[in-house]
Design an enzyme around this catalytic site. Structure first.
Site, short mmCIF file in Angstrom:
data_model
loop_
_atom_site.label_atom_id
_atom_site.label_comp_id
_atom_site.label_asym_id
_atom_site.label_seq_id
_atom_site.Cartn_x
_atom_site.Cartn_y
_atom_site.Cartn_z
N GLN A 93 -2.40 -5.78 5.89
CA GLN A 93 -2.56 -5.48 7.30
C GLN A 93 -3.06 -6.69 8.09
O GLN A 93 -3.55 -7.67 7.52
CB GLN A 93 -3.55 -4.32 7.48
CG GLN A 93 -3.02 -2.97 7.01
CD GLN A 93 -4.01 -1.87 7.26
OE1 GLN A 93 -4.68 -1.41 6.36
NE2 GLN A 93 -4.10 -1.43 8.51
N HIS A 94 -2.95 -6.57 9.41
CA HIS A 94 -3.61 -7.44 10.40
C HIS A 94 -3.02 -8.83 10.56
O HIS A 94 -3.30 -9.50 11.56
CB HIS A 94 -5.10 -7.62 10.06
CG HIS A 94 -5.91 -6.37 10.01
ND1 HIS A 94 -5.92 -5.43 11.01
CD2 HIS A 94 -6.74 -5.91 9.05
CE1 HIS A 94 -6.74 -4.46 10.69
NE2 HIS A 94 -7.24 -4.70 9.50
N ASP A 134 -0.77 -1.69 3.98
CA ASP A 134 -1.02 -1.41 2.57
C ASP A 134 -1.88 -0.17 2.33
O ASP A 134 -1.61 0.62 1.42
CB ASP A 134 -1.62 -2.63 1.86
CG ASP A 134 -2.82 -3.23 2.56
OD1 ASP A 134 -3.30 -2.67 3.56
OD2 ASP A 134 -3.28 -4.30 2.10
#
Length: 481
Positions: free
Chosen positions: A81-82, A239
């Site tokens: 992520q991110h 994820d």
């Protein structure tokens, strides 16, 4: 390869360190082939990776799967992520991706919180108070430090978006991963125009949001990929949302994931908005919510301590006086992005094994501190804690979680839950089923249950006391005046 009962699907996990691919029988959940290839991550002040490595790793992992991948009818990608992926007009990376554990944007996070309504305003609008991990803060950092790169950007993507787009030629994302950007509003389930305007990000640069169960596209021609033409591509997701799918998670069941980062989360029917910032009010990949707390320092930090003291990671010894806060990469929970590791209570008779156990205790303490906030009030406090991720197989991790949580702990036998969740999402495109229902049919959460033991309140209180007393030092970070 044994004969499959149903169509084959591919689930992908593109994580911080590697990309894994599983070919799964959609009827039974049997993994019929797998492959894996590594990535590299920069060291030093930042944490960056060239996205093209992820694509090369995906191709290698799929080729390792052999003929099974060629028979797959659908594919989905779960990813870290991110991360901020910036692409030029040709679809090539403008610069390496800024990863989730790059905390250089901590000053931008603080400024954005102040400028856009404070913690309460952010929580109400987006479900989360952004930390340095969030994508919006990374974009703000890039605009401030590399304006020439920003001027070249024609598309902004998350890591899983990048691979999905390479597969289909279409820029898409899903609500689960989008909810970790800081520019997706959980109340409206759309991009937030005020936030985007504040950071100077044109919404036209962002991917289209694909609804749960919707097809994102088909595998396009022109790639060296072992897929049949026209294979369906699902939306994919982040994820943690993928792992929740992979477990077939029902609301209120707690999960602790032990990997490079540590997370605790549970599916909820209710949208979360925690103004303290401890819990991120993420969306899941189905239409519910996935309140989650994340630490930056988990298995890698503990393994680093083991290497420093020259021990195998399982060579722990009980101890009652030493505290180790393993904040080697700064920390997100608690929110101390400038911090470093801290050791307190060292004595002549302290052993290396006790230091190692203290590192485990410090890592688990951070996660358990947020667990009660993640769970709904009506969640069963005696329900087994599902322990997943690479660390879940380690005896020292298992026993530390049991001792400090006071809960029974269940270790699912299924491995690679992110890739399995992506595979369940792909299977849902073919069968019309809810992806979590697919995983429950596959019985992915089955595994041994370790009985609860008495909660070690003394150790928890000691770590909390050291953390409270040391907070001013940890906030300044190493080398500060």
């Amino acid at each position: 390869m044994s004969a499959a009962e149903g169509p084959l699907v591919v689930g992908v996990d593109t994580s911080t360190q590697s990309t894994k691919a599983l070919v799964v029988d959609a009827a039974t959940g049997q993994v019929v082939a797998s492959g894996q290839a590594p990535h590299t991550v920069s060291s030093g002040a930042g944490r960056e990776s060239d996205p093209r490595q992820w694509w090369d790793a995906l191709r290698e992992a799929l080729h390792q799967c052999g003929d099974a991948a060629r028979e797959a009818a659908a594919v989905s990608v779960g990813g870290q992520q991110h991360g901020l992926v910036t692409l030029d007009a040709r679809g090539e990376p403008v610069r390496p991706a800024l990863l989730w554990n790059d905390v250089r944007s901590a000053p931008q996070a603080r400024r954005l919180i102040e400028e856009l309504g404070g913690p309460k305003g952010w929580a109400e609008r987006t479900g989360s108070v952004p930390s340095a991990s969030f994508t919006v803060t990374k974009w703000a950092w890039l605009a401030e430090h590399e304006p020439e790169a920003v001027r070249a950007v024609k598309a902004v993507r998350l890591p899983h978006d990048y691979l999905t787009e390479r597969l289909t030629g279409e820029g898409t994302t899903d609500r689960g991963d989008a909810s970790g950007t800081g520019w997706w509003a959980s109340g409206t389930e759309a991009y937030d125009e005020e936030t985007l305007a504040r950071v100077g990000l044109d919404p036209a640069l962002l991917p289209r949001l694909v609804r749960p169960g919707e097809v994102a596209g088909t595998v396009r021609d022109g790639h060296d990929l072992p897929f049949s033409k026209g294979a369906l591509v699902a939306a994919g997701t982040g994820d943690n949302a993928a792992a929740a799918l992979g477990l077939g998670l029902r609301p209120g069941v707690p999960v602790m994931s032990l990997g490079t980062s540590g997370t605790v989360y549970a599916v909820s029917r209710h949208r979360f908005a925690d103004p303290t910032g401890t819990v991120a009010g993420f969306a899941d990949a189905r239409g519910d919510w996935l309140p989650l707390a994340c630490t930056l320092n988990c298995t890698l930090a503990v393994d680093r301590v083991a290497a420093l003291v020259g021990l195998d990671r399982e060579a722990v010894e009980p101890g009652t006086g030493v505290t180790l806060l393993p904040y080697l990469d700064g920390e997100r929970t608690p929110n101390l992005p400038r911090s470093s590791g801290l050791l307190h209570g060292l004595r002549h008779d302290t052993t290396a094994g006790q230091l190692l156990q203290a590192a485990y205790d410090g890592a688990v303490h951070s996660l358990l501190g947020a667990l009660d906030l993640v769970l709904d009030a009506d969640a069963d406090p005696s329900a087994p804690l599902l322990l997943i991720g690479g660390g879940a197989r380690g005896k020292a991790w298992q026993q530390t979680v049991r001792r400090l949580s006071g809960r029974p702990v269940q270790i699912p036998e299924a491995r690679e839950l992110v890739a399995l969740g992506a595979a369940a999402q792909a299977a849902g495109l073919l069968t019309g089923e809810d992806a979590a229902a697919v995983a429950r049919r596959w019985k992915t959460s089955a595994g041994p249950v370790l009985d609860a033991v008495e909660r070690d309140e003394a150790t928890l209180a000691r770590i909390s006391g050291v953390l409270s007393d040391a907070a001013p030092l940890l906030e300044r970070g190493p080398g500060s005046d």
